[in-house]
Design an enzyme around this catalytic site. Sequence first.
Site, PDB file in Angstrom:
ATOM      1  CE1 TYR A 147      -2.073  -2.091 -10.779  1.00  0.00           C
ATOM      2  CE2 TYR A 147       0.117  -3.054 -10.849  1.00  0.00           C
ATOM      3  CZ  TYR A 147      -0.795  -2.193 -10.266  1.00  0.00           C
ATOM      4  OH  TYR A 147      -0.424  -1.432  -9.179  1.00  0.00           O
ATOM      5  NE  ARG A 154      -2.662   4.414 -10.748  1.00  0.00           N
ATOM      6  CZ  ARG A 154      -2.608   3.541  -9.728  1.00  0.00           C
ATOM      7  NH1 ARG A 154      -3.480   3.616  -8.739  1.00  0.00           N
ATOM      8  NH2 ARG A 154      -1.684   2.587  -9.705  1.00  0.00           N
ATOM      9  CE1 TYR A 209       7.364  -1.405  -5.291  1.00  0.00           C
ATOM     10  CE2 TYR A 209       5.582  -2.080  -6.726  1.00  0.00           C
ATOM     11  CZ  TYR A 209       6.154  -2.041  -5.476  1.00  0.00           C
ATOM     12  OH  TYR A 209       5.525  -2.642  -4.414  1.00  0.00           O
ATOM     13  NE  ARG A 222       4.503   0.463  -0.505  1.00  0.00           N
ATOM     14  CZ  ARG A 222       4.444  -0.442  -1.469  1.00  0.00           C
ATOM     15  NH1 ARG A 222       3.299  -1.035  -1.750  1.00  0.00           N
ATOM     16  NH2 ARG A 222       5.519  -0.746  -2.166  1.00  0.00           N
ATOM     17  CD  GLU A 328      -3.853  -5.495  -3.079  1.00  0.00           C
ATOM     18  OE1 GLU A 328      -3.139  -6.014  -3.967  1.00  0.00           O
ATOM     19  OE2 GLU A 328      -4.471  -4.434  -3.228  1.00  0.00           O
TER      20      GLU A 328
END
Length: 343
Positions: A147, A154, A209, A222, A328
């Site tokens: 990930y 990305r 983060y 979000r 999730e």
Amino acid sequence: MLQLLHLPASALAQAARDASSPLLGAACFGAGAGPIPHPLFPLASVQVEPLASEPALCEAWSTQGPLQPGKTGCVHWCSNGDVLFAVLQVAEAVTANAAGVPPLQAASRAAYADLFTALDALGYPHLLRVWNHVPDINGESAGVERYRLFNIGRQDAFLAHGRTVSGANVPAASALGAAANAPLLVYCIAARQPAVAIENPRQLSAYHYPQDYGPRSPTFSRASLATFGPQHLLFISGTASIVGHRTLHAEDVAEQTRETLRNVEAVLQQAHAKGVAGIGLANLYYKVYVRHPADWPVIRAELQRAAGAAVHAIALQADVCRSDLLVEIEATGLQTTNQDLRA
């Protein structure tokens, strides 16, 4: 105007033949989906299995008016003049010879580079919502969690194509696992005009983060709120039991589900402040990713307790981006109103 349909894969071809509400695009989940004999819309075949009674399920977007389908590079797309649905996939083997770069990182960068090139050429530069399925998402390649490699690739593409990686123009997104031998799959909805990004006051924005979670932060908001004439679309990103930036309630799936739904409710409150008061927990369309299938009855009970017994939900078995997360939940809300969106 867009409509979101949850339907079995066996009904997708029939829905595609409805000339009054043609399909802009669809995603099907499960090995039983098989090929759909209709070439006029892009179809994402997602290698995760549904937990419901149907052997395969689909999430389809329908609209009105004439559609234009096409393919630009490796990006299959269809547009209605306002929005575009696009699908692409990149096999890691194709990028395995990138000098010094792990294949998944290179594949992620290549996928987003191809996507941005196509969107810019077609005149739909603004990503509203992106779905990513990363094979073996919790595994390691080159000594790095996969990930995290995806996030590096990305973000490299975002930066190389002049996209911001934090703040108002970052799209809503989800990143879930897929079968270990699957290609990296990306599908999205894009538009000519940007959406309004929404953050959750209970959570640190993902793009901020700390490096505890990898050398590059995840590139998503979000939620995003888009307006097309009288219709508002609220895209709530994959949401989990995270407060601040830390996972809460490890090994307790009921508490994780409740915390996740508190986060969804917090995002809804932010959307209400933007003037979209008609979207609530009871009228969202949910997609629920469950790490362990045996946990689904507990998760479903919590979801029904919060949103009502008639909740619209697709449940899928998929690994979540953090190994300590058991569930999730993402959601989509649609509202048609004459009220203008407040900036």
